[in-house]
Each structure stands twice: as C-alpha cells, then as structure tokens.
Scaffold this active site. Structure first.
Site, PDB file in Angstrom:
ATOM      1  N   ASP A   1      32.202  35.323 -32.442  1.00 19.68           N
ATOM      2  CA  ASP A   1      31.725  36.433 -31.771  1.00 19.68           C
ATOM      3  C   ASP A   1      32.384  37.055 -30.833  1.00 19.68           C
ATOM      4  O   ASP A   1      32.382  38.331 -30.768  1.00 19.68           O
ATOM      5  CB  ASP A   1      30.254  36.278 -31.377  1.00 19.68           C
ATOM      6  CG  ASP A   1      29.260  35.645 -32.318  1.00 19.68           C
ATOM      7  OD1 ASP A   1      29.602  35.623 -33.383  1.00 19.68           O
ATOM      8  OD2 ASP A   1      28.201  35.048 -31.970  1.00 19.68           O
TER       9      ASP A   1
ATOM     10  N   GLY B   1      19.096  39.468 -30.184  1.00 20.44           N
ATOM     11  CA  GLY B   1      18.668  38.298 -30.903  1.00 20.44           C
ATOM     12  C   GLY B   1      18.610  38.633 -32.502  1.00 20.44           C
ATOM     13  O   GLY B   1      18.222  38.062 -33.220  1.00 20.44           O
TER      14      GLY B   1
HETATM   15  P1  ADP Z   1      22.494  37.750 -29.694  1.00 19.93           P
HETATM   16  O1  ADP Z   1      22.349  37.299 -30.933  1.00 19.93           O
HETATM   17  O2  ADP Z   1      21.996  39.295 -29.701  1.00 19.93           O
HETATM   18  O3  ADP Z   1      23.731  37.531 -29.089  1.00 19.93           O
HETATM   19  P2  ADP Z   1      21.488  36.066 -27.590  1.00 19.93           P
HETATM   20  O4  ADP Z   1      20.009  35.575 -27.547  1.00 19.93           O
HETATM   21  O5  ADP Z   1      22.676  35.210 -27.811  1.00 19.93           O
HETATM   22  O6  ADP Z   1      21.244  37.212 -28.803  1.00 19.93           O
HETATM   23  O7  ADP Z   1      21.932  37.108 -26.545  1.00 19.93           O
HETATM   24  C1  ADP Z   1      20.863  38.041 -26.206  1.00 19.93           C
HETATM   25  C2  ADP Z   1      20.750  37.920 -24.542  1.00 19.93           C
HETATM   26  O8  ADP Z   1      21.788  38.805 -24.084  1.00 19.93           O
HETATM   27  C3  ADP Z   1      19.528  38.744 -23.748  1.00 19.93           C
HETATM   28  O9  ADP Z   1      18.586  37.829 -23.611  1.00 19.93           O
HETATM   29  C4  ADP Z   1      20.026  39.075 -22.516  1.00 19.93           C
HETATM   30  O10 ADP Z   1      20.071  38.223 -21.483  1.00 19.93           O
HETATM   31  C5  ADP Z   1      21.535  39.585 -22.874  1.00 19.93           C
HETATM   32  N1  ADP Z   1      21.773  40.789 -23.236  1.00 19.93           N
HETATM   33  C6  ADP Z   1      22.074  41.494 -24.279  1.00 19.93           C
HETATM   34  N2  ADP Z   1      21.963  42.855 -24.362  1.00 19.93           N
HETATM   35  C7  ADP Z   1      21.527  43.021 -23.239  1.00 19.93           C
HETATM   36  C8  ADP Z   1      21.326  44.398 -22.501  1.00 19.93           C
HETATM   37  N3  ADP Z   1      21.503  45.578 -23.082  1.00 19.93           N
HETATM   38  N4  ADP Z   1      20.817  44.266 -21.094  1.00 19.93           N
HETATM   39  C9  ADP Z   1      20.683  43.150 -20.615  1.00 19.93           C
HETATM   40  N5  ADP Z   1      20.926  42.021 -21.048  1.00 19.93           N
HETATM   41  C10 ADP Z   1      21.223  42.082 -22.308  1.00 19.93           C
HETATM   42 MG    MG Z   2      24.322  35.532 -28.764  1.00 16.89          MG
END
Ligand code: ADP
Ligand code: MG
Length: 404
Positions: free
Chosen positions: A194, A143
């Site tokens: 992305d 996030g």
């Molecule tokens: P971002 O801007 O980082 O993409 P998002 O809210 O779109 O933020 O995505 C984050 C989500 O992706 C987390 O809540 C989780 O569900 C998943 N995620 C990302 N990295 C991981 C990880 N290392 N392990 C498990 N889930 C992950």
């Molecule tokens: Mg995302």
C-alpha cells in the site's frame, strides 16, 4: 480524427476537469482553514490511495503484486512552526490535536497516530523532524480497501522528507516509514504494497513489485477502449478464527514440506510430487498461490501486447482461485463476480484480502453503463443495499501539489 477518438479525447478532458475541480475545492478548504488557524500559508502536498489489479495473498509468499495509485488522495498543507510541537487539524474528522515528538507524546486519536508514527519513524532512522503546523483532508474512502491510511502516511512522510531532510530518504524508505508506522503505532501488521504504491505511483502506469527482492517495474496501463471500476459490496465479514493467519500457516507448512523458503520458489510439479505429504486443504492453498504468481506475470506480458482479453481471463482466474482454493471470498463477492460475467465484463475479481470489500472490474467502454446499472440494481435487490461504485483513474504518487 475519427468519431471514436474524438469521443475519447472529450471523455479524457472531462475526467481531467472533474479531477481538477475536486482538487480545487479541497485545496480551497484546506487553505482557508490553515490561514485562519495559523495565520499564514504553508506548502501543499498530496498522496493517493491505491488499487491492485492482480496478485493477492502473494506478498507474504515472496511473490508479486501489481498495484497502481488512484485519483483519490490525502492533501495536506504544512509549515514548520519553529517549536517542538506538531499542531494539526483534520478537516474530515473536525478535530485539532497537538503533540510533541518524543516517544511518550503519542496522541490518543487514531488519525493523529498515523502522523505521529511517521514523525517517529523518520527520527528513528536518523532523520530530523521539528514542530510543524498542518491541515489536511482526503477523499479516499475509509476502510474500503483503497488504503486511506497509506495515503495519509505517504503524504506526511514525503512532506517531512522535503521540509526537514532535504529529500535524503529515497522513495522506498518513505514507504517503509509508512509501513513501520502501521506496525508500531497503529497495531496493523501490513505488508509494503500500500505504502509502496502510494509513494511510487505514476499516471497511466501500474507497478509490478517483487515482494521478495523489493525490485519493481512500471508497466504502461492506458486502458484504450476499457474502463476500470471498483464495486464495493460494503460488507465486511468479521471472522472469529483469524483466517489470515491460518492461510499464512498453510503456506508456510507447504513451503517447509517442499524444502523452499517461500512458495515463490515452488511450482505445480513440485507441489504435485508432494501431494500425499500435505493435507488436501494445504494443497489447495498452495495451488492458488503458485497459480497466482504466474497470473501476475501473464498479465504483465499481456499488457505489453495490449491483450486485455488475457488480462481479464487472469482476473477471473484469481477470483475463482480465491473463492474455491484459497477460500477467502464470500457470497456477496461471488455474486458481484457472477453479475460481472453475465454483463460481459472482460475481467472481474475480489480485490484485497477477501471476506468483503470491493471487486475490481475491467469493462469495455460500450458495456460500462449497463454493467453499473445492472450490478447496482441486482445487488440491491438481493442484499438490500446498493454497492458503491468507484471508477479508477491511475494517477501519480506522493508529491508536492502543483496546479495542473
Ligand atoms: P484503509 O483500508 O482505508 O487504509 P484503515 O482502517 O487502515 O483503512 O485506515 C483508516 C484510518 O486512516 C481512519 O480511521 C483514520 O484514522 C485515517 N484516515 C484516513 N483518511 C483520513 C482522512 N481523510 N482524515 C482523517 N483520517 C483519515
Ligand atoms: Mg489501511
């Protein structure tokens, strides 16, 4: 070899060693878990998060974005298991999930829905996915605007393309599989940037993506004498009146008034000629979008000349436009931008949609340490918490993991 290039070689080697040890630690953890849960070895895949040097709020206006993959990634070990079930363990969340591959088998855990969605989107496109076992971990901050979700999708899309589909899906299709996963299984109506960047990333290169045609071009981004760093304000202002939709509506209204499909086809002369037919607010929104389209092109030309001063000027131009014309900044981000200016940073701007998150900063090597110390101290004094600092190394996209 003079002293400066000696230093550079040493610094580059040091970074390479650090990156390699992060890979090794993550790989070891994943392999241990995989072996103890599933009894054998699978194949390792990785896919990175991304940053965007310039080109913000341009995607839905048919314009350009200019992202690169970063050295933060998701790594997964995967192996077909001969059943019709997927069994997957997330190391970071410490959770194990099993699911089938039919539409009604969607898991309830958010992180698992990204993987389920990728499977489903491959199947919907006529591809094959059978049961598999997987263990994964990552170091893309969640996030923070670096797209950890795209890294997760791209890692599995690329792996399942290789393991079950003889790599029949081209890279751009893998990106679309990730994007559709967000739309159809995660409730996020995102653009393609992305996933595009996570799949297509190339070390020491940025990619200019034409969001209208889907065509893209690599531009070398070696950063001799400069560093690139993200400063994460760690604030996210939740706004009640869906500002993104409002910005989109403004752009669509102006495009309709000008008789063009999107603002990509408009220029300042056209906008000025129609000034009395649009509201002052819509005029400002459209002005930002039209200027931003040109700034991306100017940055690419400047990079071809190695002219980082122009790159930096354009970055400040974007910040100013996002703050004053498009009005998607916030106090904290404007403050980070002001401190960057005070520290002599070459270029600095909001990265991402706005209202919080990171700034991306292009900093001369010799000013870097002072900038980081100053921005950390001043931001903390003013807002009561330190920003997070993420140095950016531009890296390769989704791939099978091979020891470097
Ligand atoms: P971002 O801007 O980082 O993409 P998002 O809210 O779109 O933020 O995505 C984050 C989500 O992706 C987390 O809540 C989780 O569900 C998943 N995620 C990302 N990295 C991981 C990880 N290392 N392990 C498990 N889930 C992950
Ligand atoms: Mg995302």
């Amino acid at each position: 070899m003079d002293v400066d290039s000696d230093y550079f070689v040493t610094f580059t080697n040091l970074i390479a060693i650090i990156i390699q040890s992060i890979h090794t630690i993550m790989k070891t953890k994943i392999k241990e878990q995989f072996k103890s849960r599933f009894g054998e070895d699978g194949i390792l895949f990785v896919a990175p998060g991304r940053f965007n040097l310039i080109g913000e709020h341009t995607d839905y206006n048919g314009g350009f974005v200019f992202p690169g993959a970063i050295d933060k990634f998701i790594m997964a070990e995967i192996k077909p298991n001969g059943t019709d079930k997927v069994r997957v363990y997330s190391i970071d969340i410490d959770e194990y999930v099993e699911f089938g591959l039919n539409e009604e088998d969607a898991p309830s855990q958010q992180w698992a829905r990204y993987i389920f969605g990728v499977c489903r989107e491959i199947i919907k496109r006529g591809g094959e996915v059978k049961g598999f076992d997987a263990v994964f971990a990552g170091n893309v901050p969640l996030g923070a605007g670096l797209s950890s979700s795209a890294a997760l999708e791209s890692c599995f899309a690329n792996a399942l393309n290789e393991l079950f589909n003889d790599n029949k899906f081209p890279k751009m299709e893998l990106a679309k599989i990730g994007q559709s996963t967000e739309h159809n299984y995660c409730g996020v109506n995102c653009g393609i940037m992305d996933q595009f960047a996570s799949v297509h990333g190339k070390k020491d290169n940025l990619m200019r993506l034409d969001c209208r045609s889907g065509e893209f071009e690599y531009f070398p981004f070696k950063l001799d004498g400069y560093k690139l760093v993200l400063v994460d304000s760690r604030v996210k202002h939740e706004l009640v009146d869906s500002p993104y939709n409002k910005r989109r509506e403004s752009c669509e209204r102006v495009a309709a008034t000008l008789g063009v499909e999107t603002l990509r086809d408009a220029d300042m002369a056209m906008l000025d000629a129609a000034k009395d037919k649009v509201s002052a607010e819509d005029y400002n929104r459209a002005k930002y979008v039209i200027e931003e389209k040109q700034r991306v092109l100017d940055v690419c030309d400047a990079l071809n000349r190695g002219d980082y001063d122009t790159v930096g000027r354009c970055m400040y131009g974007t910040h100013e436009g996002m703050s004053k014309l498009y009005e998607v900044s916030c106090e904290e981000l404007d403050y980070l931008n002001d401190v960057a200016k005070e520290c002599g940073v070459t270029g600095s701007r909001i990265m991402g949609g706005g209202f919080g998150g990171c700034t991306v900063n292009l900093v001369k090597d010799e000013l870097y340490d002072n900038f980081i110390a100053t921005v950390t101290r001043k931001f903390n004094e003013r807002y009561g918490h330190e920003p997070k600092i993420y140095p950016v190394i531009v890296s390769d996209g989704a791939r099978r993991y091979e020891e470097q």
